[in-house]
Design an enzyme around this catalytic site. Structure first.
Site, PDB file in Angstrom:
ATOM      1  N   GLU A  76     -10.229  -5.883 -16.445  1.00 30.81           N
ATOM      2  CA  GLU A  76      -9.564  -7.178 -16.395  1.00 30.81           C
ATOM      3  C   GLU A  76     -10.172  -8.107 -17.445  1.00 30.81           C
ATOM      4  OE1 GLU A  76      -8.218  -8.190 -12.363  1.00 30.81           O
ATOM      5  OE2 GLU A  76      -9.076 -10.153 -12.801  1.00 30.81           O
TER       6      GLU A  76
ATOM      7  N   GLU B 154      -8.757  -7.340 -20.689  1.00 33.27           N
ATOM      8  CA  GLU B 154      -7.384  -7.852 -20.771  1.00 33.27           C
ATOM      9  C   GLU B 154      -7.380  -9.359 -21.038  1.00 33.27           C
ATOM     10  OE1 GLU B 154      -5.501  -6.383 -17.200  1.00 33.27           O
ATOM     11  OE2 GLU B 154      -3.539  -6.897 -18.044  1.00 33.27           O
TER      12      GLU B 154
ATOM     13  N   CYS C 190      -6.229  -8.096  -7.817  1.00 32.18           N
ATOM     14  CA  CYS C 190      -6.948  -7.178  -6.926  1.00 32.18           C
ATOM     15  C   CYS C 190      -6.596  -7.358  -5.464  1.00 32.18           C
ATOM     16  CB  CYS C 190      -8.447  -7.286  -7.135  1.00 32.18           C
ATOM     17  SG  CYS C 190      -8.997  -8.963  -7.297  1.00 32.18           S
TER      18      CYS C 190
ATOM     19  N   SER D  75      -2.641  -9.613 -14.311  1.00 34.87           N
ATOM     20  CA  SER D  75      -3.300  -8.501 -14.979  1.00 34.87           C
ATOM     21  C   SER D  75      -2.735  -7.190 -14.436  1.00 34.87           C
ATOM     22  CB  SER D  75      -4.799  -8.587 -14.684  1.00 34.87           C
ATOM     23  OG  SER D  75      -5.381  -7.313 -14.707  1.00 34.87           O
TER      24      SER D  75
ATOM     25  N   LYS E 181      -4.572  -3.559   2.328  1.00 40.33           N
ATOM     26  CA  LYS E 181      -5.029  -2.356   1.627  1.00 40.33           C
ATOM     27  C   LYS E 181      -4.507  -1.097   2.292  1.00 40.33           C
ATOM     28  CE  LYS E 181      -7.739  -4.078  -1.658  1.00 40.33           C
ATOM     29  NZ  LYS E 181      -8.723  -5.070  -1.246  1.00 40.33           N
TER      30      LYS E 181
ATOM     31  N   GLU F 298      -1.286  -0.793   0.734  1.00 42.04           N
ATOM     32  CA  GLU F 298      -1.431  -0.492  -0.692  1.00 42.04           C
ATOM     33  C   GLU F 298      -1.599   1.018  -0.928  1.00 42.04           C
ATOM     34  OE1 GLU F 298      -5.143  -1.437  -2.602  1.00 42.04           O
ATOM     35  OE2 GLU F 298      -4.147  -2.407  -4.288  1.00 42.04           O
TER      36      GLU F 298
ATOM     37  N   GLU G 223       3.301   4.375  -6.525  1.00 45.98           N
ATOM     38  CA  GLU G 223       2.628   4.505  -7.818  1.00 45.98           C
ATOM     39  C   GLU G 223       1.147   4.837  -7.656  1.00 45.98           C
ATOM     40  OE1 GLU G 223       3.987   1.856  -6.499  1.00 45.98           O
ATOM     41  OE2 GLU G 223       2.975  -0.006  -7.013  1.00 45.98           O
TER      42      GLU G 223
ATOM     43  N   CYS H 144     -11.687 -12.411   0.708  1.00 50.96           N
ATOM     44  CA  CYS H 144     -11.746 -11.229   1.572  1.00 50.96           C
ATOM     45  C   CYS H 144     -12.708 -11.397   2.755  1.00 50.96           C
ATOM     46  CB  CYS H 144     -12.136 -10.002   0.766  1.00 50.96           C
ATOM     47  SG  CYS H 144     -10.993  -9.666  -0.580  1.00 50.96           S
TER      48      CYS H 144
HETATM   49  S1  SF4 Z   1      -8.679  -9.230   2.482  1.00 48.23           S
HETATM   50 FE1  SF4 Z   1      -7.113 -10.742   2.073  1.00 48.23          FE
HETATM   51  S2  SF4 Z   1      -7.763 -11.675   0.142  1.00 48.23           S
HETATM   52 FE2  SF4 Z   1      -8.855  -9.754   0.330  1.00 48.23          FE
HETATM   53  S3  SF4 Z   1      -7.582  -8.262  -0.735  1.00 48.23           S
HETATM   54 FE3  SF4 Z   1      -7.008  -8.182   1.415  1.00 48.23          FE
HETATM   55  S4  SF4 Z   1      -5.286  -9.567   1.593  1.00 48.23           S
HETATM   56 FE4  SF4 Z   1      -6.301 -10.034  -0.330  1.00 48.23          FE
END
Ligand code: SF4
Ligand code: SF4
Ligand code: SF4
Ligand code: SF4
Ligand code: SF4
Ligand code: SF4
Ligand code: FES
Lengths: 587, 165
Positions: A286, A289, A312, A332, A371, A374, A379, A516
């Site tokens: 990043e 970039e 992220c 990014s 996540k 994700e 992809e 987070c």
């Molecule tokens: S904990 Fe919350 S701020 Fe951190 S990556 Fe996950 S969704 Fe985003």
């Protein structure tokens, strides 16, 4: 000095500033009035104050009916009773009414022992269910990639609705139907998956009951750990190590990195690596970039997309894909650290060790529910093989540790495995809002100016303010940066960007309040902002304690580039560490 | 409202209205009124218990005391006033399964006076539930377990032999 208001609560004299609620006034003298719908994460925008559950009612002399203490402001000379017979009876009856429309199956409920309703029931000494009658039946159940929804357990406090609307500005949740049949759901009672839901999970983070919880992957992980044909490797995120201890009765803000590594090893992970390592890698990519776009911009290229935005946080990615498909060129292209880790583990690490990547199960341990989702994005599953197989939350890890008979507080410390276990302090601070920005600035500054930083910290980007900005002197060039947390603040920035009024160079966005550390997979904060503050302080303590505090000085990172990747934004890096975004607007 | 009205039914009627109007925001009104309505319904169906009366009193008091808006704060008033002024009627419904105003259908008994019945079978032919039995020209009887209390037979009897008690 501001004039104080004098009143008495349970015969105790209290003095408070004008505008204070009875609830807060009582709290100031150690009287803890029970609440349920009310939540106020002071200093952030997380707040719900509908005064609708009526659990917090108190008796106010001279008033005809009982007053909701969470929404009643103190007045001069007020005489309040929080525990009179009348109040106790009303409170208990209201809780009993809730139970009469509730499954009451605590024993098998994912929220058992951490449930605010359950705590009230214990506190009110409810020993039987006096009310029988119909239960609302039209409520939905749904298991999404990230969130489990069981609306039978909803007590209609509407915290989730407030958070989704006001904090995240996603506006997915609201009341459907009315009266006894009211339920909280996406409009038209749709399923989450058919909405703009970002899977940030903040609705889960505030839900007092078992209505909204994480999607549980612990059984799956247990099975994989017991399978002799699988190589299961762990990567815990930065924010996990400053929160996990809370699940074992440790003080908020305890740093338990060493115990965490030991616990993961005892659980049976073949290798315990670190997402912090991948956070350093993210900064390399990043940062490169940022420098590339800046260089083009300084060379007079008008087409360069600025500000560059961090990428992220998968909830934030969802958010801009759903709401700002016209601006997909700004963020990014760097993957999240967890995904970078997966991609490197299943290529470089497997190749060097002669391991078949199909036998490897990469598990990320995250403060995050997005996540989980994700991991399932197409992809990130080249040839149907996910880079990160699945993700578990901090809470799930705590449950696994308990299930595996490990007494966490007694564990000795141990170190991460190499070669993906070394990290810098810059990687560590990813867990707090402003951390990614600060980490990037450390590297961008040194690489761009060629000078060593005299003072490593960029404290101007820290804190809990919703949107913070700073100007950094990069060899005479004023680099304007901005940090936002929560998606409502992101929306403010994106709307300005759309109008062409956002004149920053770099912007960091994190979906969760506090970043987070306040993620939806963390131990529940139950409305106590001090917990988030303690976690953030711990993150910065962790950084200070590190020998290496700059991502580009992490020897394991240097080695990875020498040995495999070549250079940031090189061909291999582009292929493994970068991604692209999609228009996900719902018509 | 007059002497012909059943006070339990009156309270229930008002509550049906509030349950329909409740917005669902606050707990006491959303769930409490629903529970009161269920209790009142039980009583009018002859399934009430004496404990239900205490429960009603408690619920009504708490809802009035703690609901969020005017609707919920006033919704228990009919229950409270009928409970305090006509408690005997509630008790009669619960203990004797009797509605003196003859408004609670489930508590009514249709009977045929054998001295007046001529055995014409007009009632039996009209009964949708086939609850009436008897031989022609002999007094007929109504099986109370089958009778659905529709009142059809009364209107068909030319001899005034059928009554409700
Ligand atoms: S904990 Fe919350 S701020 Fe951190 S990556 Fe996950 S969704 Fe985003
Ligand atoms: S939500 Fe709470 S009260 Fe309800 S079943 Fe689960 S633990 Fe028990
Ligand atoms: S996960 Fe986030 S976006 Fe989705 S409903 Fe919950 S608060 Fe809203
Ligand atoms: S789902 Fe949870 S947070 Fe939302 S209204 Fe129901 S109980 Fe409250
Ligand atoms: S009392 Fe008012 S706010 Fe509460 S549910 Fe009834 S109508 Fe809604
Ligand atoms: S009241 Fe109706 S159901 Fe009962 S006996 Fe008469 S006609 Fe038949
Ligand atoms: S906490 Fe005050 S009404 Fe819910």
């Amino acid at each position: 000095m501001e004039k104080k208001i004098k009143l008495t609560i349970d015969n105790r004299p209290v003095r408070v500033a004008p505008g204070t609620t009875i609830l807060d006034a009582a709290e100031s003298v150690g009287i803890a009035i029970p609440t349920l719908c009310h939540i106020d994460l002071k200093g952030t925008c997380v707040k719900n104050n509908p005064a609708s559950c009526r659990i917090c009612v108190v008796e106010v002399e001279g008033r005809r009916n009982l007053a909701p203490s969470c929404a009643t402001v103190c007045t001069e000379g007020m005489v309040v009773y929080t525990n009179s017979a009348r109040v106790i009876r009303a409170r208990k009856t209201i809780a009993e009414l809730m139970l009469s429309d509730h499954p009451n199956d605590c024993l098998t409920c994912p929220k058992c022992s951490d449930c605010e309703l359950q705590r009230l029931v214990m506190r009110f000494n409810i020993r039987e269910m006096p009310f029988t009658g119909g239960e609302q039946s039209a409520r939905k159940k749904e298991i999404t990639a990230a969130i489990t929804r069981n609306m039978d357990k909803c007590i209609l406090c509407r915290r989730c609705e407030s958070v989704c609307n006001n904090v995240q500005s996603v506006g997915v949740l609201g009341a459907v139907r009315r009266g006894f049949d009211t339920t909280i759901a996406p409009t038209f009672d749709r399923m989450f998956k058919d909405t703009d839901c970002t899977y940030c999970g903040q609705c889960v983070a505030v839900c007092p009951t078992g209505a909204l919880t994480e999607r549980d992957n612990t059984d799956r992980l247990m099975e994989d750990l017991c399978d002799p044909n699988k190589i299961v490797i762990a990567q815990p995120a930065p924010a996990v190590r400053v929160a996990l201890g809370e699940e074992f009765g440790m003080k908020p803000g305890s740093i338990v990195t060493g115990k965490l590594v030991t616990a993961l090893r005892y659980l049976g992970f073949t290798k315990v690596f670190d997402t912090d390592f991948a956070a350093d890698l993210t900064i390399m990519e990043e940062g490169a970039e940022i420098l590339k776009r800046l260089k083009a911009f300084l060379a007079g290229d008008k087409s360069v997309k600025l500000p560059i935005m961090t990428s992220c946080c998968p909830a934030w990615v969802n958010f801009f894909e759903h709401n700002y498909p016209d601006l997909l060129d700004y963020p990014s292209s760097a993957k999240s650290p967890a995904q970078m880790f997966g991609a490197i583990a299943k290529t470089w690490w497997c190749e060097r060790r002669n391991i078949n990547p199909k036998k490897v199960v990469v598990v990320s341990i995250m403060p995050c529910l997005a996540k989980k989702y994700e991991c399932e994005r197409e992809e990130f599953c080249p040839d149907g093989q996910p880079d990160v197989d699945y993700s578990i939350s901090t809470r799930e890890l705590a449950r696994l540790i308990k299930r595996a008979n490990i007494r966490f507080t007694d564990l000795p410390d141990s170190d991460f495995d190499t070669p993906m276990g070394e990290s810098s302090g810059a990687g560590a601070i990813f867990g707090a809002t402003g951390g990614v920005m600060e980490a990037a600035l450390r590297t961008v500054y040194e690489v761009h100016t060629g000078k060593e930083l005299q003072k490593i910290e960029f404290t101007e980007v820290r804190g809990l303010e919703g949107i913070r900005e700073a100007t950094i002197d990069l060899n005479g060039f004023p680099l304007k940066v901005c940090v936002a947390h929560t998606l409502s603040n992101a929306r403010i920035l994106m709307d300005r960007l759309r109008k062409g009024e956002l004149d920053y160079h770099v912007v960091e966005v994190m979906a969760c309040p506090g970043g987070c550390i306040g993620g939806a997979g963390q131990p529940y904060h139950h409305g106590h902002v001090e917990i988030l503050q303690a976690r953030a302080a711990a993150i910065y303590r962790e950084d200070e304690g590190k020998a290496i505090r700059l991502s580009h000085k992490n020897p394991d990172i240097i080695k990875l580039y020498e040995d495999f990747l070549g250079e940031p934004l090189g061909e291999r890096s582009e292929q493994l560490l970068h991604t692209h975004y999609f228009n996900k607007q719902i018509q | 409202m007059d002497e012909d009205d059943c006070m339990v039914s009156v309270a229930k009627f008002y509550l049906e209205f509030t349950v329909g109007e409740s917005c669902g925001k606050c707990t006491p009104c959303r769930i409490g009124n629903k529970r009161m309505l269920e209790i009142l319904t039980r009583i009018t169906e002859g399934k009430g218990e004496m404990a239900d009366l205490d429960q009603l009193q408690n619920l009504a008091t708490v809802i009035k005391d703690s609901a969020l808006c005017g609707l919920g704060q006033t919704s228990p008033n009919p229950v409270l006033s009928t409970l305090s002024n006509f408690r005997d009627e509630y008790v009669e419904h619960v203990r004797a399964h009797k509605c003196r105003a003859k408004k609670c259908k489930a508590l009514l008994t249709y009977t045929i006076d054998p001295l007046r019945c001529k055995g014409c079978s007009a009632c039996a032919k009209s009964c949708p539930a086939q609850a009436i039995m008897g031989e022609t020209r002999k007094p007929h009887v109504i099986n109370p377990y089958v009778c659905i209390r529709c009142g059809m037979c009364i209107s068909r009897c030319h001899f005034g032999a059928i009554s409700v008690i």
